[in-house]
Write an enzyme that holds these catalytic residues in place. Structure first.
Site, PDB file in Angstrom:
ATOM      1  N   GLY A  52       0.625  -1.474   0.479  1.00 44.86           N
ATOM      2  CA  GLY A  52      -0.418  -0.016   0.002  1.00 44.86           C
ATOM      3  C   GLY A  52       0.842   1.164   0.051  1.00 44.86           C
TER       4      GLY A  52
ATOM      5  N   LEU B 291       1.479   3.444  -2.374  1.00 42.04           N
ATOM      6  CA  LEU B 291       1.299   5.084  -2.348  1.00 42.04           C
ATOM      7  C   LEU B 291       0.208   5.218  -1.923  1.00 42.04           C
ATOM      8  CD1 LEU B 291       1.653   3.853  -6.106  1.00 42.04           C
ATOM      9  CD2 LEU B 291       3.507   4.870  -5.155  1.00 42.04           C
ATOM     10  N   GLY B 292      -0.344   5.496  -0.910  1.00 39.08           N
ATOM     11  CA  GLY B 292      -1.254   6.045  -0.178  1.00 39.08           C
ATOM     12  C   GLY B 292      -0.775   7.052   0.704  1.00 39.08           C
ATOM     13  N   GLN B 293      -1.718   7.470   1.887  1.00 47.11           N
ATOM     14  CA  GLN B 293      -0.985   8.870   2.788  1.00 47.11           C
ATOM     15  C   GLN B 293       0.328   8.569   3.515  1.00 47.11           C
ATOM     16  OE1 GLN B 293      -4.023   9.821   5.519  1.00 47.11           O
ATOM     17  NE2 GLN B 293      -2.948  12.378   5.603  1.00 47.11           N
TER      18      GLN B 293
ATOM     19  N   ARG C  94      -1.715  -0.116  -7.554  1.00 46.86           N
ATOM     20  CA  ARG C  94      -1.736   0.292  -8.419  1.00 46.86           C
ATOM     21  C   ARG C  94      -0.208   0.901  -9.063  1.00 46.86           C
ATOM     22  NH1 ARG C  94      -2.733   5.352  -6.233  1.00 46.86           N
ATOM     23  NH2 ARG C  94      -2.887   5.500  -3.665  1.00 46.86           N
TER      24      ARG C  94
ATOM     25  N   ASP D  78      -1.318  -7.025  -5.572  1.00 45.07           N
ATOM     26  CA  ASP D  78      -2.976  -6.708  -4.857  1.00 45.07           C
ATOM     27  C   ASP D  78      -2.589  -7.780  -3.492  1.00 45.07           C
ATOM     28  OD1 ASP D  78      -4.890  -7.594  -3.826  1.00 45.07           O
ATOM     29  OD2 ASP D  78      -5.991  -8.374  -6.227  1.00 45.07           O
TER      30      ASP D  78
ATOM     31  N   TYR E  33     -14.712  -1.343   9.864  1.00 44.95           N
ATOM     32  CA  TYR E  33     -13.611  -1.089  10.310  1.00 44.95           C
ATOM     33  C   TYR E  33     -12.512  -1.173  11.138  1.00 44.95           C
ATOM     34  CZ  TYR E  33      -9.524   2.003   9.513  1.00 44.95           C
ATOM     35  OH  TYR E  33      -7.566   2.650   9.670  1.00 44.95           O
TER      36      TYR E  33
ATOM     37  N   LYS F  23      -9.795  -4.181  12.924  1.00 39.07           N
ATOM     38  CA  LYS F  23      -8.825  -3.733  13.305  1.00 39.07           C
ATOM     39  C   LYS F  23      -8.087  -3.932  14.868  1.00 39.07           C
ATOM     40  CE  LYS F  23      -6.819  -0.257  10.124  1.00 39.07           C
ATOM     41  NZ  LYS F  23      -5.820  -1.017  10.087  1.00 39.07           N
TER      42      LYS F  23
HETATM   43  P1  NAD Z   1      -4.635   4.612   2.087  1.00 45.42           P
HETATM   44  O1  NAD Z   1      -5.867   4.567   1.437  1.00 45.42           O
HETATM   45  O2  NAD Z   1      -4.380   6.704   2.257  1.00 45.42           O
HETATM   46  O3  NAD Z   1      -3.558   3.352   0.905  1.00 45.42           O
HETATM   47  C1  NAD Z   1      -3.979   2.542   1.136  1.00 45.42           C
HETATM   48  C2  NAD Z   1      -3.132   2.133   0.299  1.00 45.42           C
HETATM   49  O4  NAD Z   1      -3.767   1.132  -0.357  1.00 45.42           O
HETATM   50  C3  NAD Z   1      -3.313   3.081  -1.360  1.00 45.42           C
HETATM   51  O5  NAD Z   1      -2.235   3.088  -1.929  1.00 45.42           O
HETATM   52  C4  NAD Z   1      -4.157   1.780  -2.586  1.00 45.42           C
HETATM   53  O6  NAD Z   1      -4.026   1.748  -4.030  1.00 45.42           O
HETATM   54  C5  NAD Z   1      -3.187   0.229  -1.477  1.00 45.42           C
HETATM   55  N1  NAD Z   1      -4.553  -0.735  -2.050  1.00 45.42           N
HETATM   56  C6  NAD Z   1      -5.716  -1.087  -1.347  1.00 45.42           C
HETATM   57  N2  NAD Z   1      -6.028  -1.566  -2.091  1.00 45.42           N
HETATM   58  C7  NAD Z   1      -4.969  -3.209  -2.094  1.00 45.42           C
HETATM   59  C8  NAD Z   1      -4.985  -4.244  -2.356  1.00 45.42           C
HETATM   60  N3  NAD Z   1      -5.634  -4.686  -2.560  1.00 45.42           N
HETATM   61  N4  NAD Z   1      -3.391  -4.930  -2.903  1.00 45.42           N
HETATM   62  C9  NAD Z   1      -2.273  -3.510  -2.803  1.00 45.42           C
HETATM   63  N5  NAD Z   1      -2.513  -2.143  -2.191  1.00 45.42           N
HETATM   64  C10 NAD Z   1      -3.335  -1.862  -2.104  1.00 45.42           C
HETATM   65  O7  NAD Z   1      -4.145   4.502   3.259  1.00 45.42           O
HETATM   66  P2  NAD Z   1      -3.422   4.805   4.092  1.00 45.42           P
HETATM   67  O8  NAD Z   1      -3.866   6.339   5.493  1.00 45.42           O
HETATM   68  O9  NAD Z   1      -1.905   5.010   4.259  1.00 45.42           O
HETATM   69  O10 NAD Z   1      -3.544   4.235   5.589  1.00 45.42           O
HETATM   70  C11 NAD Z   1      -2.571   3.191   5.848  1.00 45.42           C
HETATM   71  C12 NAD Z   1      -2.402   2.153   6.894  1.00 45.42           C
HETATM   72  O11 NAD Z   1      -2.856   2.950   8.092  1.00 45.42           O
HETATM   73  C13 NAD Z   1      -4.214   1.515   6.596  1.00 45.42           C
HETATM   74  O12 NAD Z   1      -4.330   0.377   7.806  1.00 45.42           O
HETATM   75  C14 NAD Z   1      -4.734   2.172   7.174  1.00 45.42           C
HETATM   76  O13 NAD Z   1      -6.100   1.936   8.959  1.00 45.42           O
HETATM   77  C15 NAD Z   1      -4.055   3.124   8.972  1.00 45.42           C
HETATM   78  N6  NAD Z   1      -4.449   4.242   9.812  1.00 45.42           N
HETATM   79  C16 NAD Z   1      -4.456   5.042   8.445  1.00 45.42           C
HETATM   80  C17 NAD Z   1      -4.679   6.763   9.455  1.00 45.42           C
HETATM   81  C18 NAD Z   1      -4.836   7.891   8.525  1.00 45.42           C
HETATM   82  O14 NAD Z   1      -5.276   9.017   9.442  1.00 45.42           O
HETATM   83  N7  NAD Z   1      -4.158   7.981   7.305  1.00 45.42           N
HETATM   84  C19 NAD Z   1      -5.384   6.598  10.883  1.00 45.42           C
HETATM   85  C20 NAD Z   1      -5.507   5.168  11.484  1.00 45.42           C
HETATM   86  C21 NAD Z   1      -4.494   4.057  10.233  1.00 45.42           C
END
Ligand code: NAD
Length: 315
Positions: free
Chosen positions: A8, A10-12, A36, A52, A141, A145
């Site tokens: 994951g 590329l996420g936040q 992606r 994936d 969710y 968790k």
């Molecule tokens: P995000 O939604 O920004 O990024 C998630 C990434 O996972 C995306 O780049 C997406 O393309 C990828 N993804 C989705 N489905 C996938 C798959 N099947 N295989 C591979 N990749 C896949 O999420 P984030 O904010 O970066 O969060 C990351 C983790 O941190 C998560 O477990 C989230 O629950 C946890 N978290 C985040 C926050 C927050 O505020 N951002 C707070 C608490 C916990």
């Protein structure tokens, strides 16, 4: 940590964590993966593979090919989206985690995955929420968790796998937009302040939730992963937070920098219901005493930095 696989990426969180890990451990030592691809610097500044996480075989092959010794598992569906698509959330959040734990077990990896303040529920004490307390969440969710925390502890006790985790609050950052969480408003409000001077909040006034600035979240992950294992009694997962705020508190901090900023409300009942089931403020004493958690940014410092960085990006 020497050779690290991030899912994951590329996420936040991942898009900033990978760059930081590459700075600290070397670009070739951090294998970024995501479902992606994009022209993102993550895909160009070091190894990147399409993955994936529901495909166990593919994950195993990448881990083996790069001989990774650490897995940081971030791929997940976040709180608001998970409530819209509960079946997909279960399959991705639990299936992906189980695959990642199995790969870690077979390869003997150290393991990190984030939990969330969403792992608490309506019957959890809301103020100064203890590390060890009632966890009966009523969102998909949250169910994912809590199950994830238990599963990671299970792998530690059953197989001796070095699993570690953090219960993140809402994370605020300026680089990558958030991915469908309940606290996304706390990022949007800063962009709107810079570009429009006003924001309409989908979260109601007086709804206090924990938040943390991304640099503190990245430091927390690395500090926890580098901590002496014998000092950790909690492992999965530690409460961490830097501030407890409601929309008015953020607006007041913004007004110190942008005096005419206007905040109004159009509450989204679905996301508000999730927020109402979460704590107002959590107690991070265990994180401080077991591995030295110490966030650097309070609301004022974070607000100054967010507005400045977003302003620079608009130029
Ligand atoms: P995000 O939604 O920004 O990024 C998630 C990434 O996972 C995306 O780049 C997406 O393309 C990828 N993804 C989705 N489905 C996938 C798959 N099947 N295989 C591979 N990749 C896949 O999420 P984030 O904010 O970066 O969060 C990351 C983790 O941190 C998560 O477990 C989230 O629950 C946890 N978290 C985040 C926050 C927050 O505020 N951002 C707070 C608490 C916990």
């Amino acid at each position: 940590m020497d050779k690290i696989l991030v899912t994951g990426a590329l996420g936040q969180i991942g898009s900033e964590l990978v760059m930081k890990l590459r700075e600290v451990y070397g670009a070739d030592h951090v294998v970024a993966t995501d479902l992606r691809s994009s022209a993102h610097e993550i895909t160009q500044s070091g190894p990147f593979e399409l993955l994936d996480v529901t495909n166990a075989k593919a994950m195993f092959e990448i881990a083996k090919q790069y001989e990774v010794d650490t897995i940081i598992h971030l791929a997940a569906l976040l709180s608001a989206t998970a409530e819209e698509k509960p079946l997909l959330a279960w399959n991705l959040n639990m299936g992906g985690l189980m695959n990642a734990l199995e790969v870690a077990r077979e390869q003997g990896c150290q393991f990190f995955t984030p939990s969330s303040i969403g792992a608490f529920g309506p019957s959890t004490p809301k103020d100064n929420t203890p590390q060890d307390t009632i966890q009966r969440p009523n969102t998909m969710y949250g169910v994912n968790k809590v199950s994830g925390e238990l599963l990671c502890d299970y792998y530690f006790h059953k197989y001796g796998l070095d699993t570690r985790g953090l219960r993140f609050p809402g994370l605020i950052s300026y680089m990558t937009p958030p991915g469908g969480g309940t606290t996304d408003y706390a990022v949007e409000i800063y962009y709107a302040a810079v570009t429009a001077g006003r924001y309409t909040s989908y979260i109601a006034r007086d709804t206090n939730m924990d938040m943390m600035y991304m640099p503190d979240a990245l430091d927390a992950i690395i500090t926890l992963m580098e901590a002496d294992s014998s000092r950790l009694t909690h492992r999965n997962s530690f409460n961490v937070t830097a501030m407890s705020v409601d929309p008015e508190a953020i607006a007041a901090a913004i007004r110190a920098e942008i005096p005419g900023f206007v905040l109004d409300y159009d509450v989204d009942p679905k996301r508000q219901a999730i927020a109402d089931s979460w704590p107002h403020s959590i107690d991070a004493t265990a994180a401080r005493t077991e591995w030295g958690f110490q966030p650097r940014y309070d609301l004022q410092a974070m607000t100054k930095d967010m507005l400045c960085k977003i302003g620079e990006r608009q130029l």
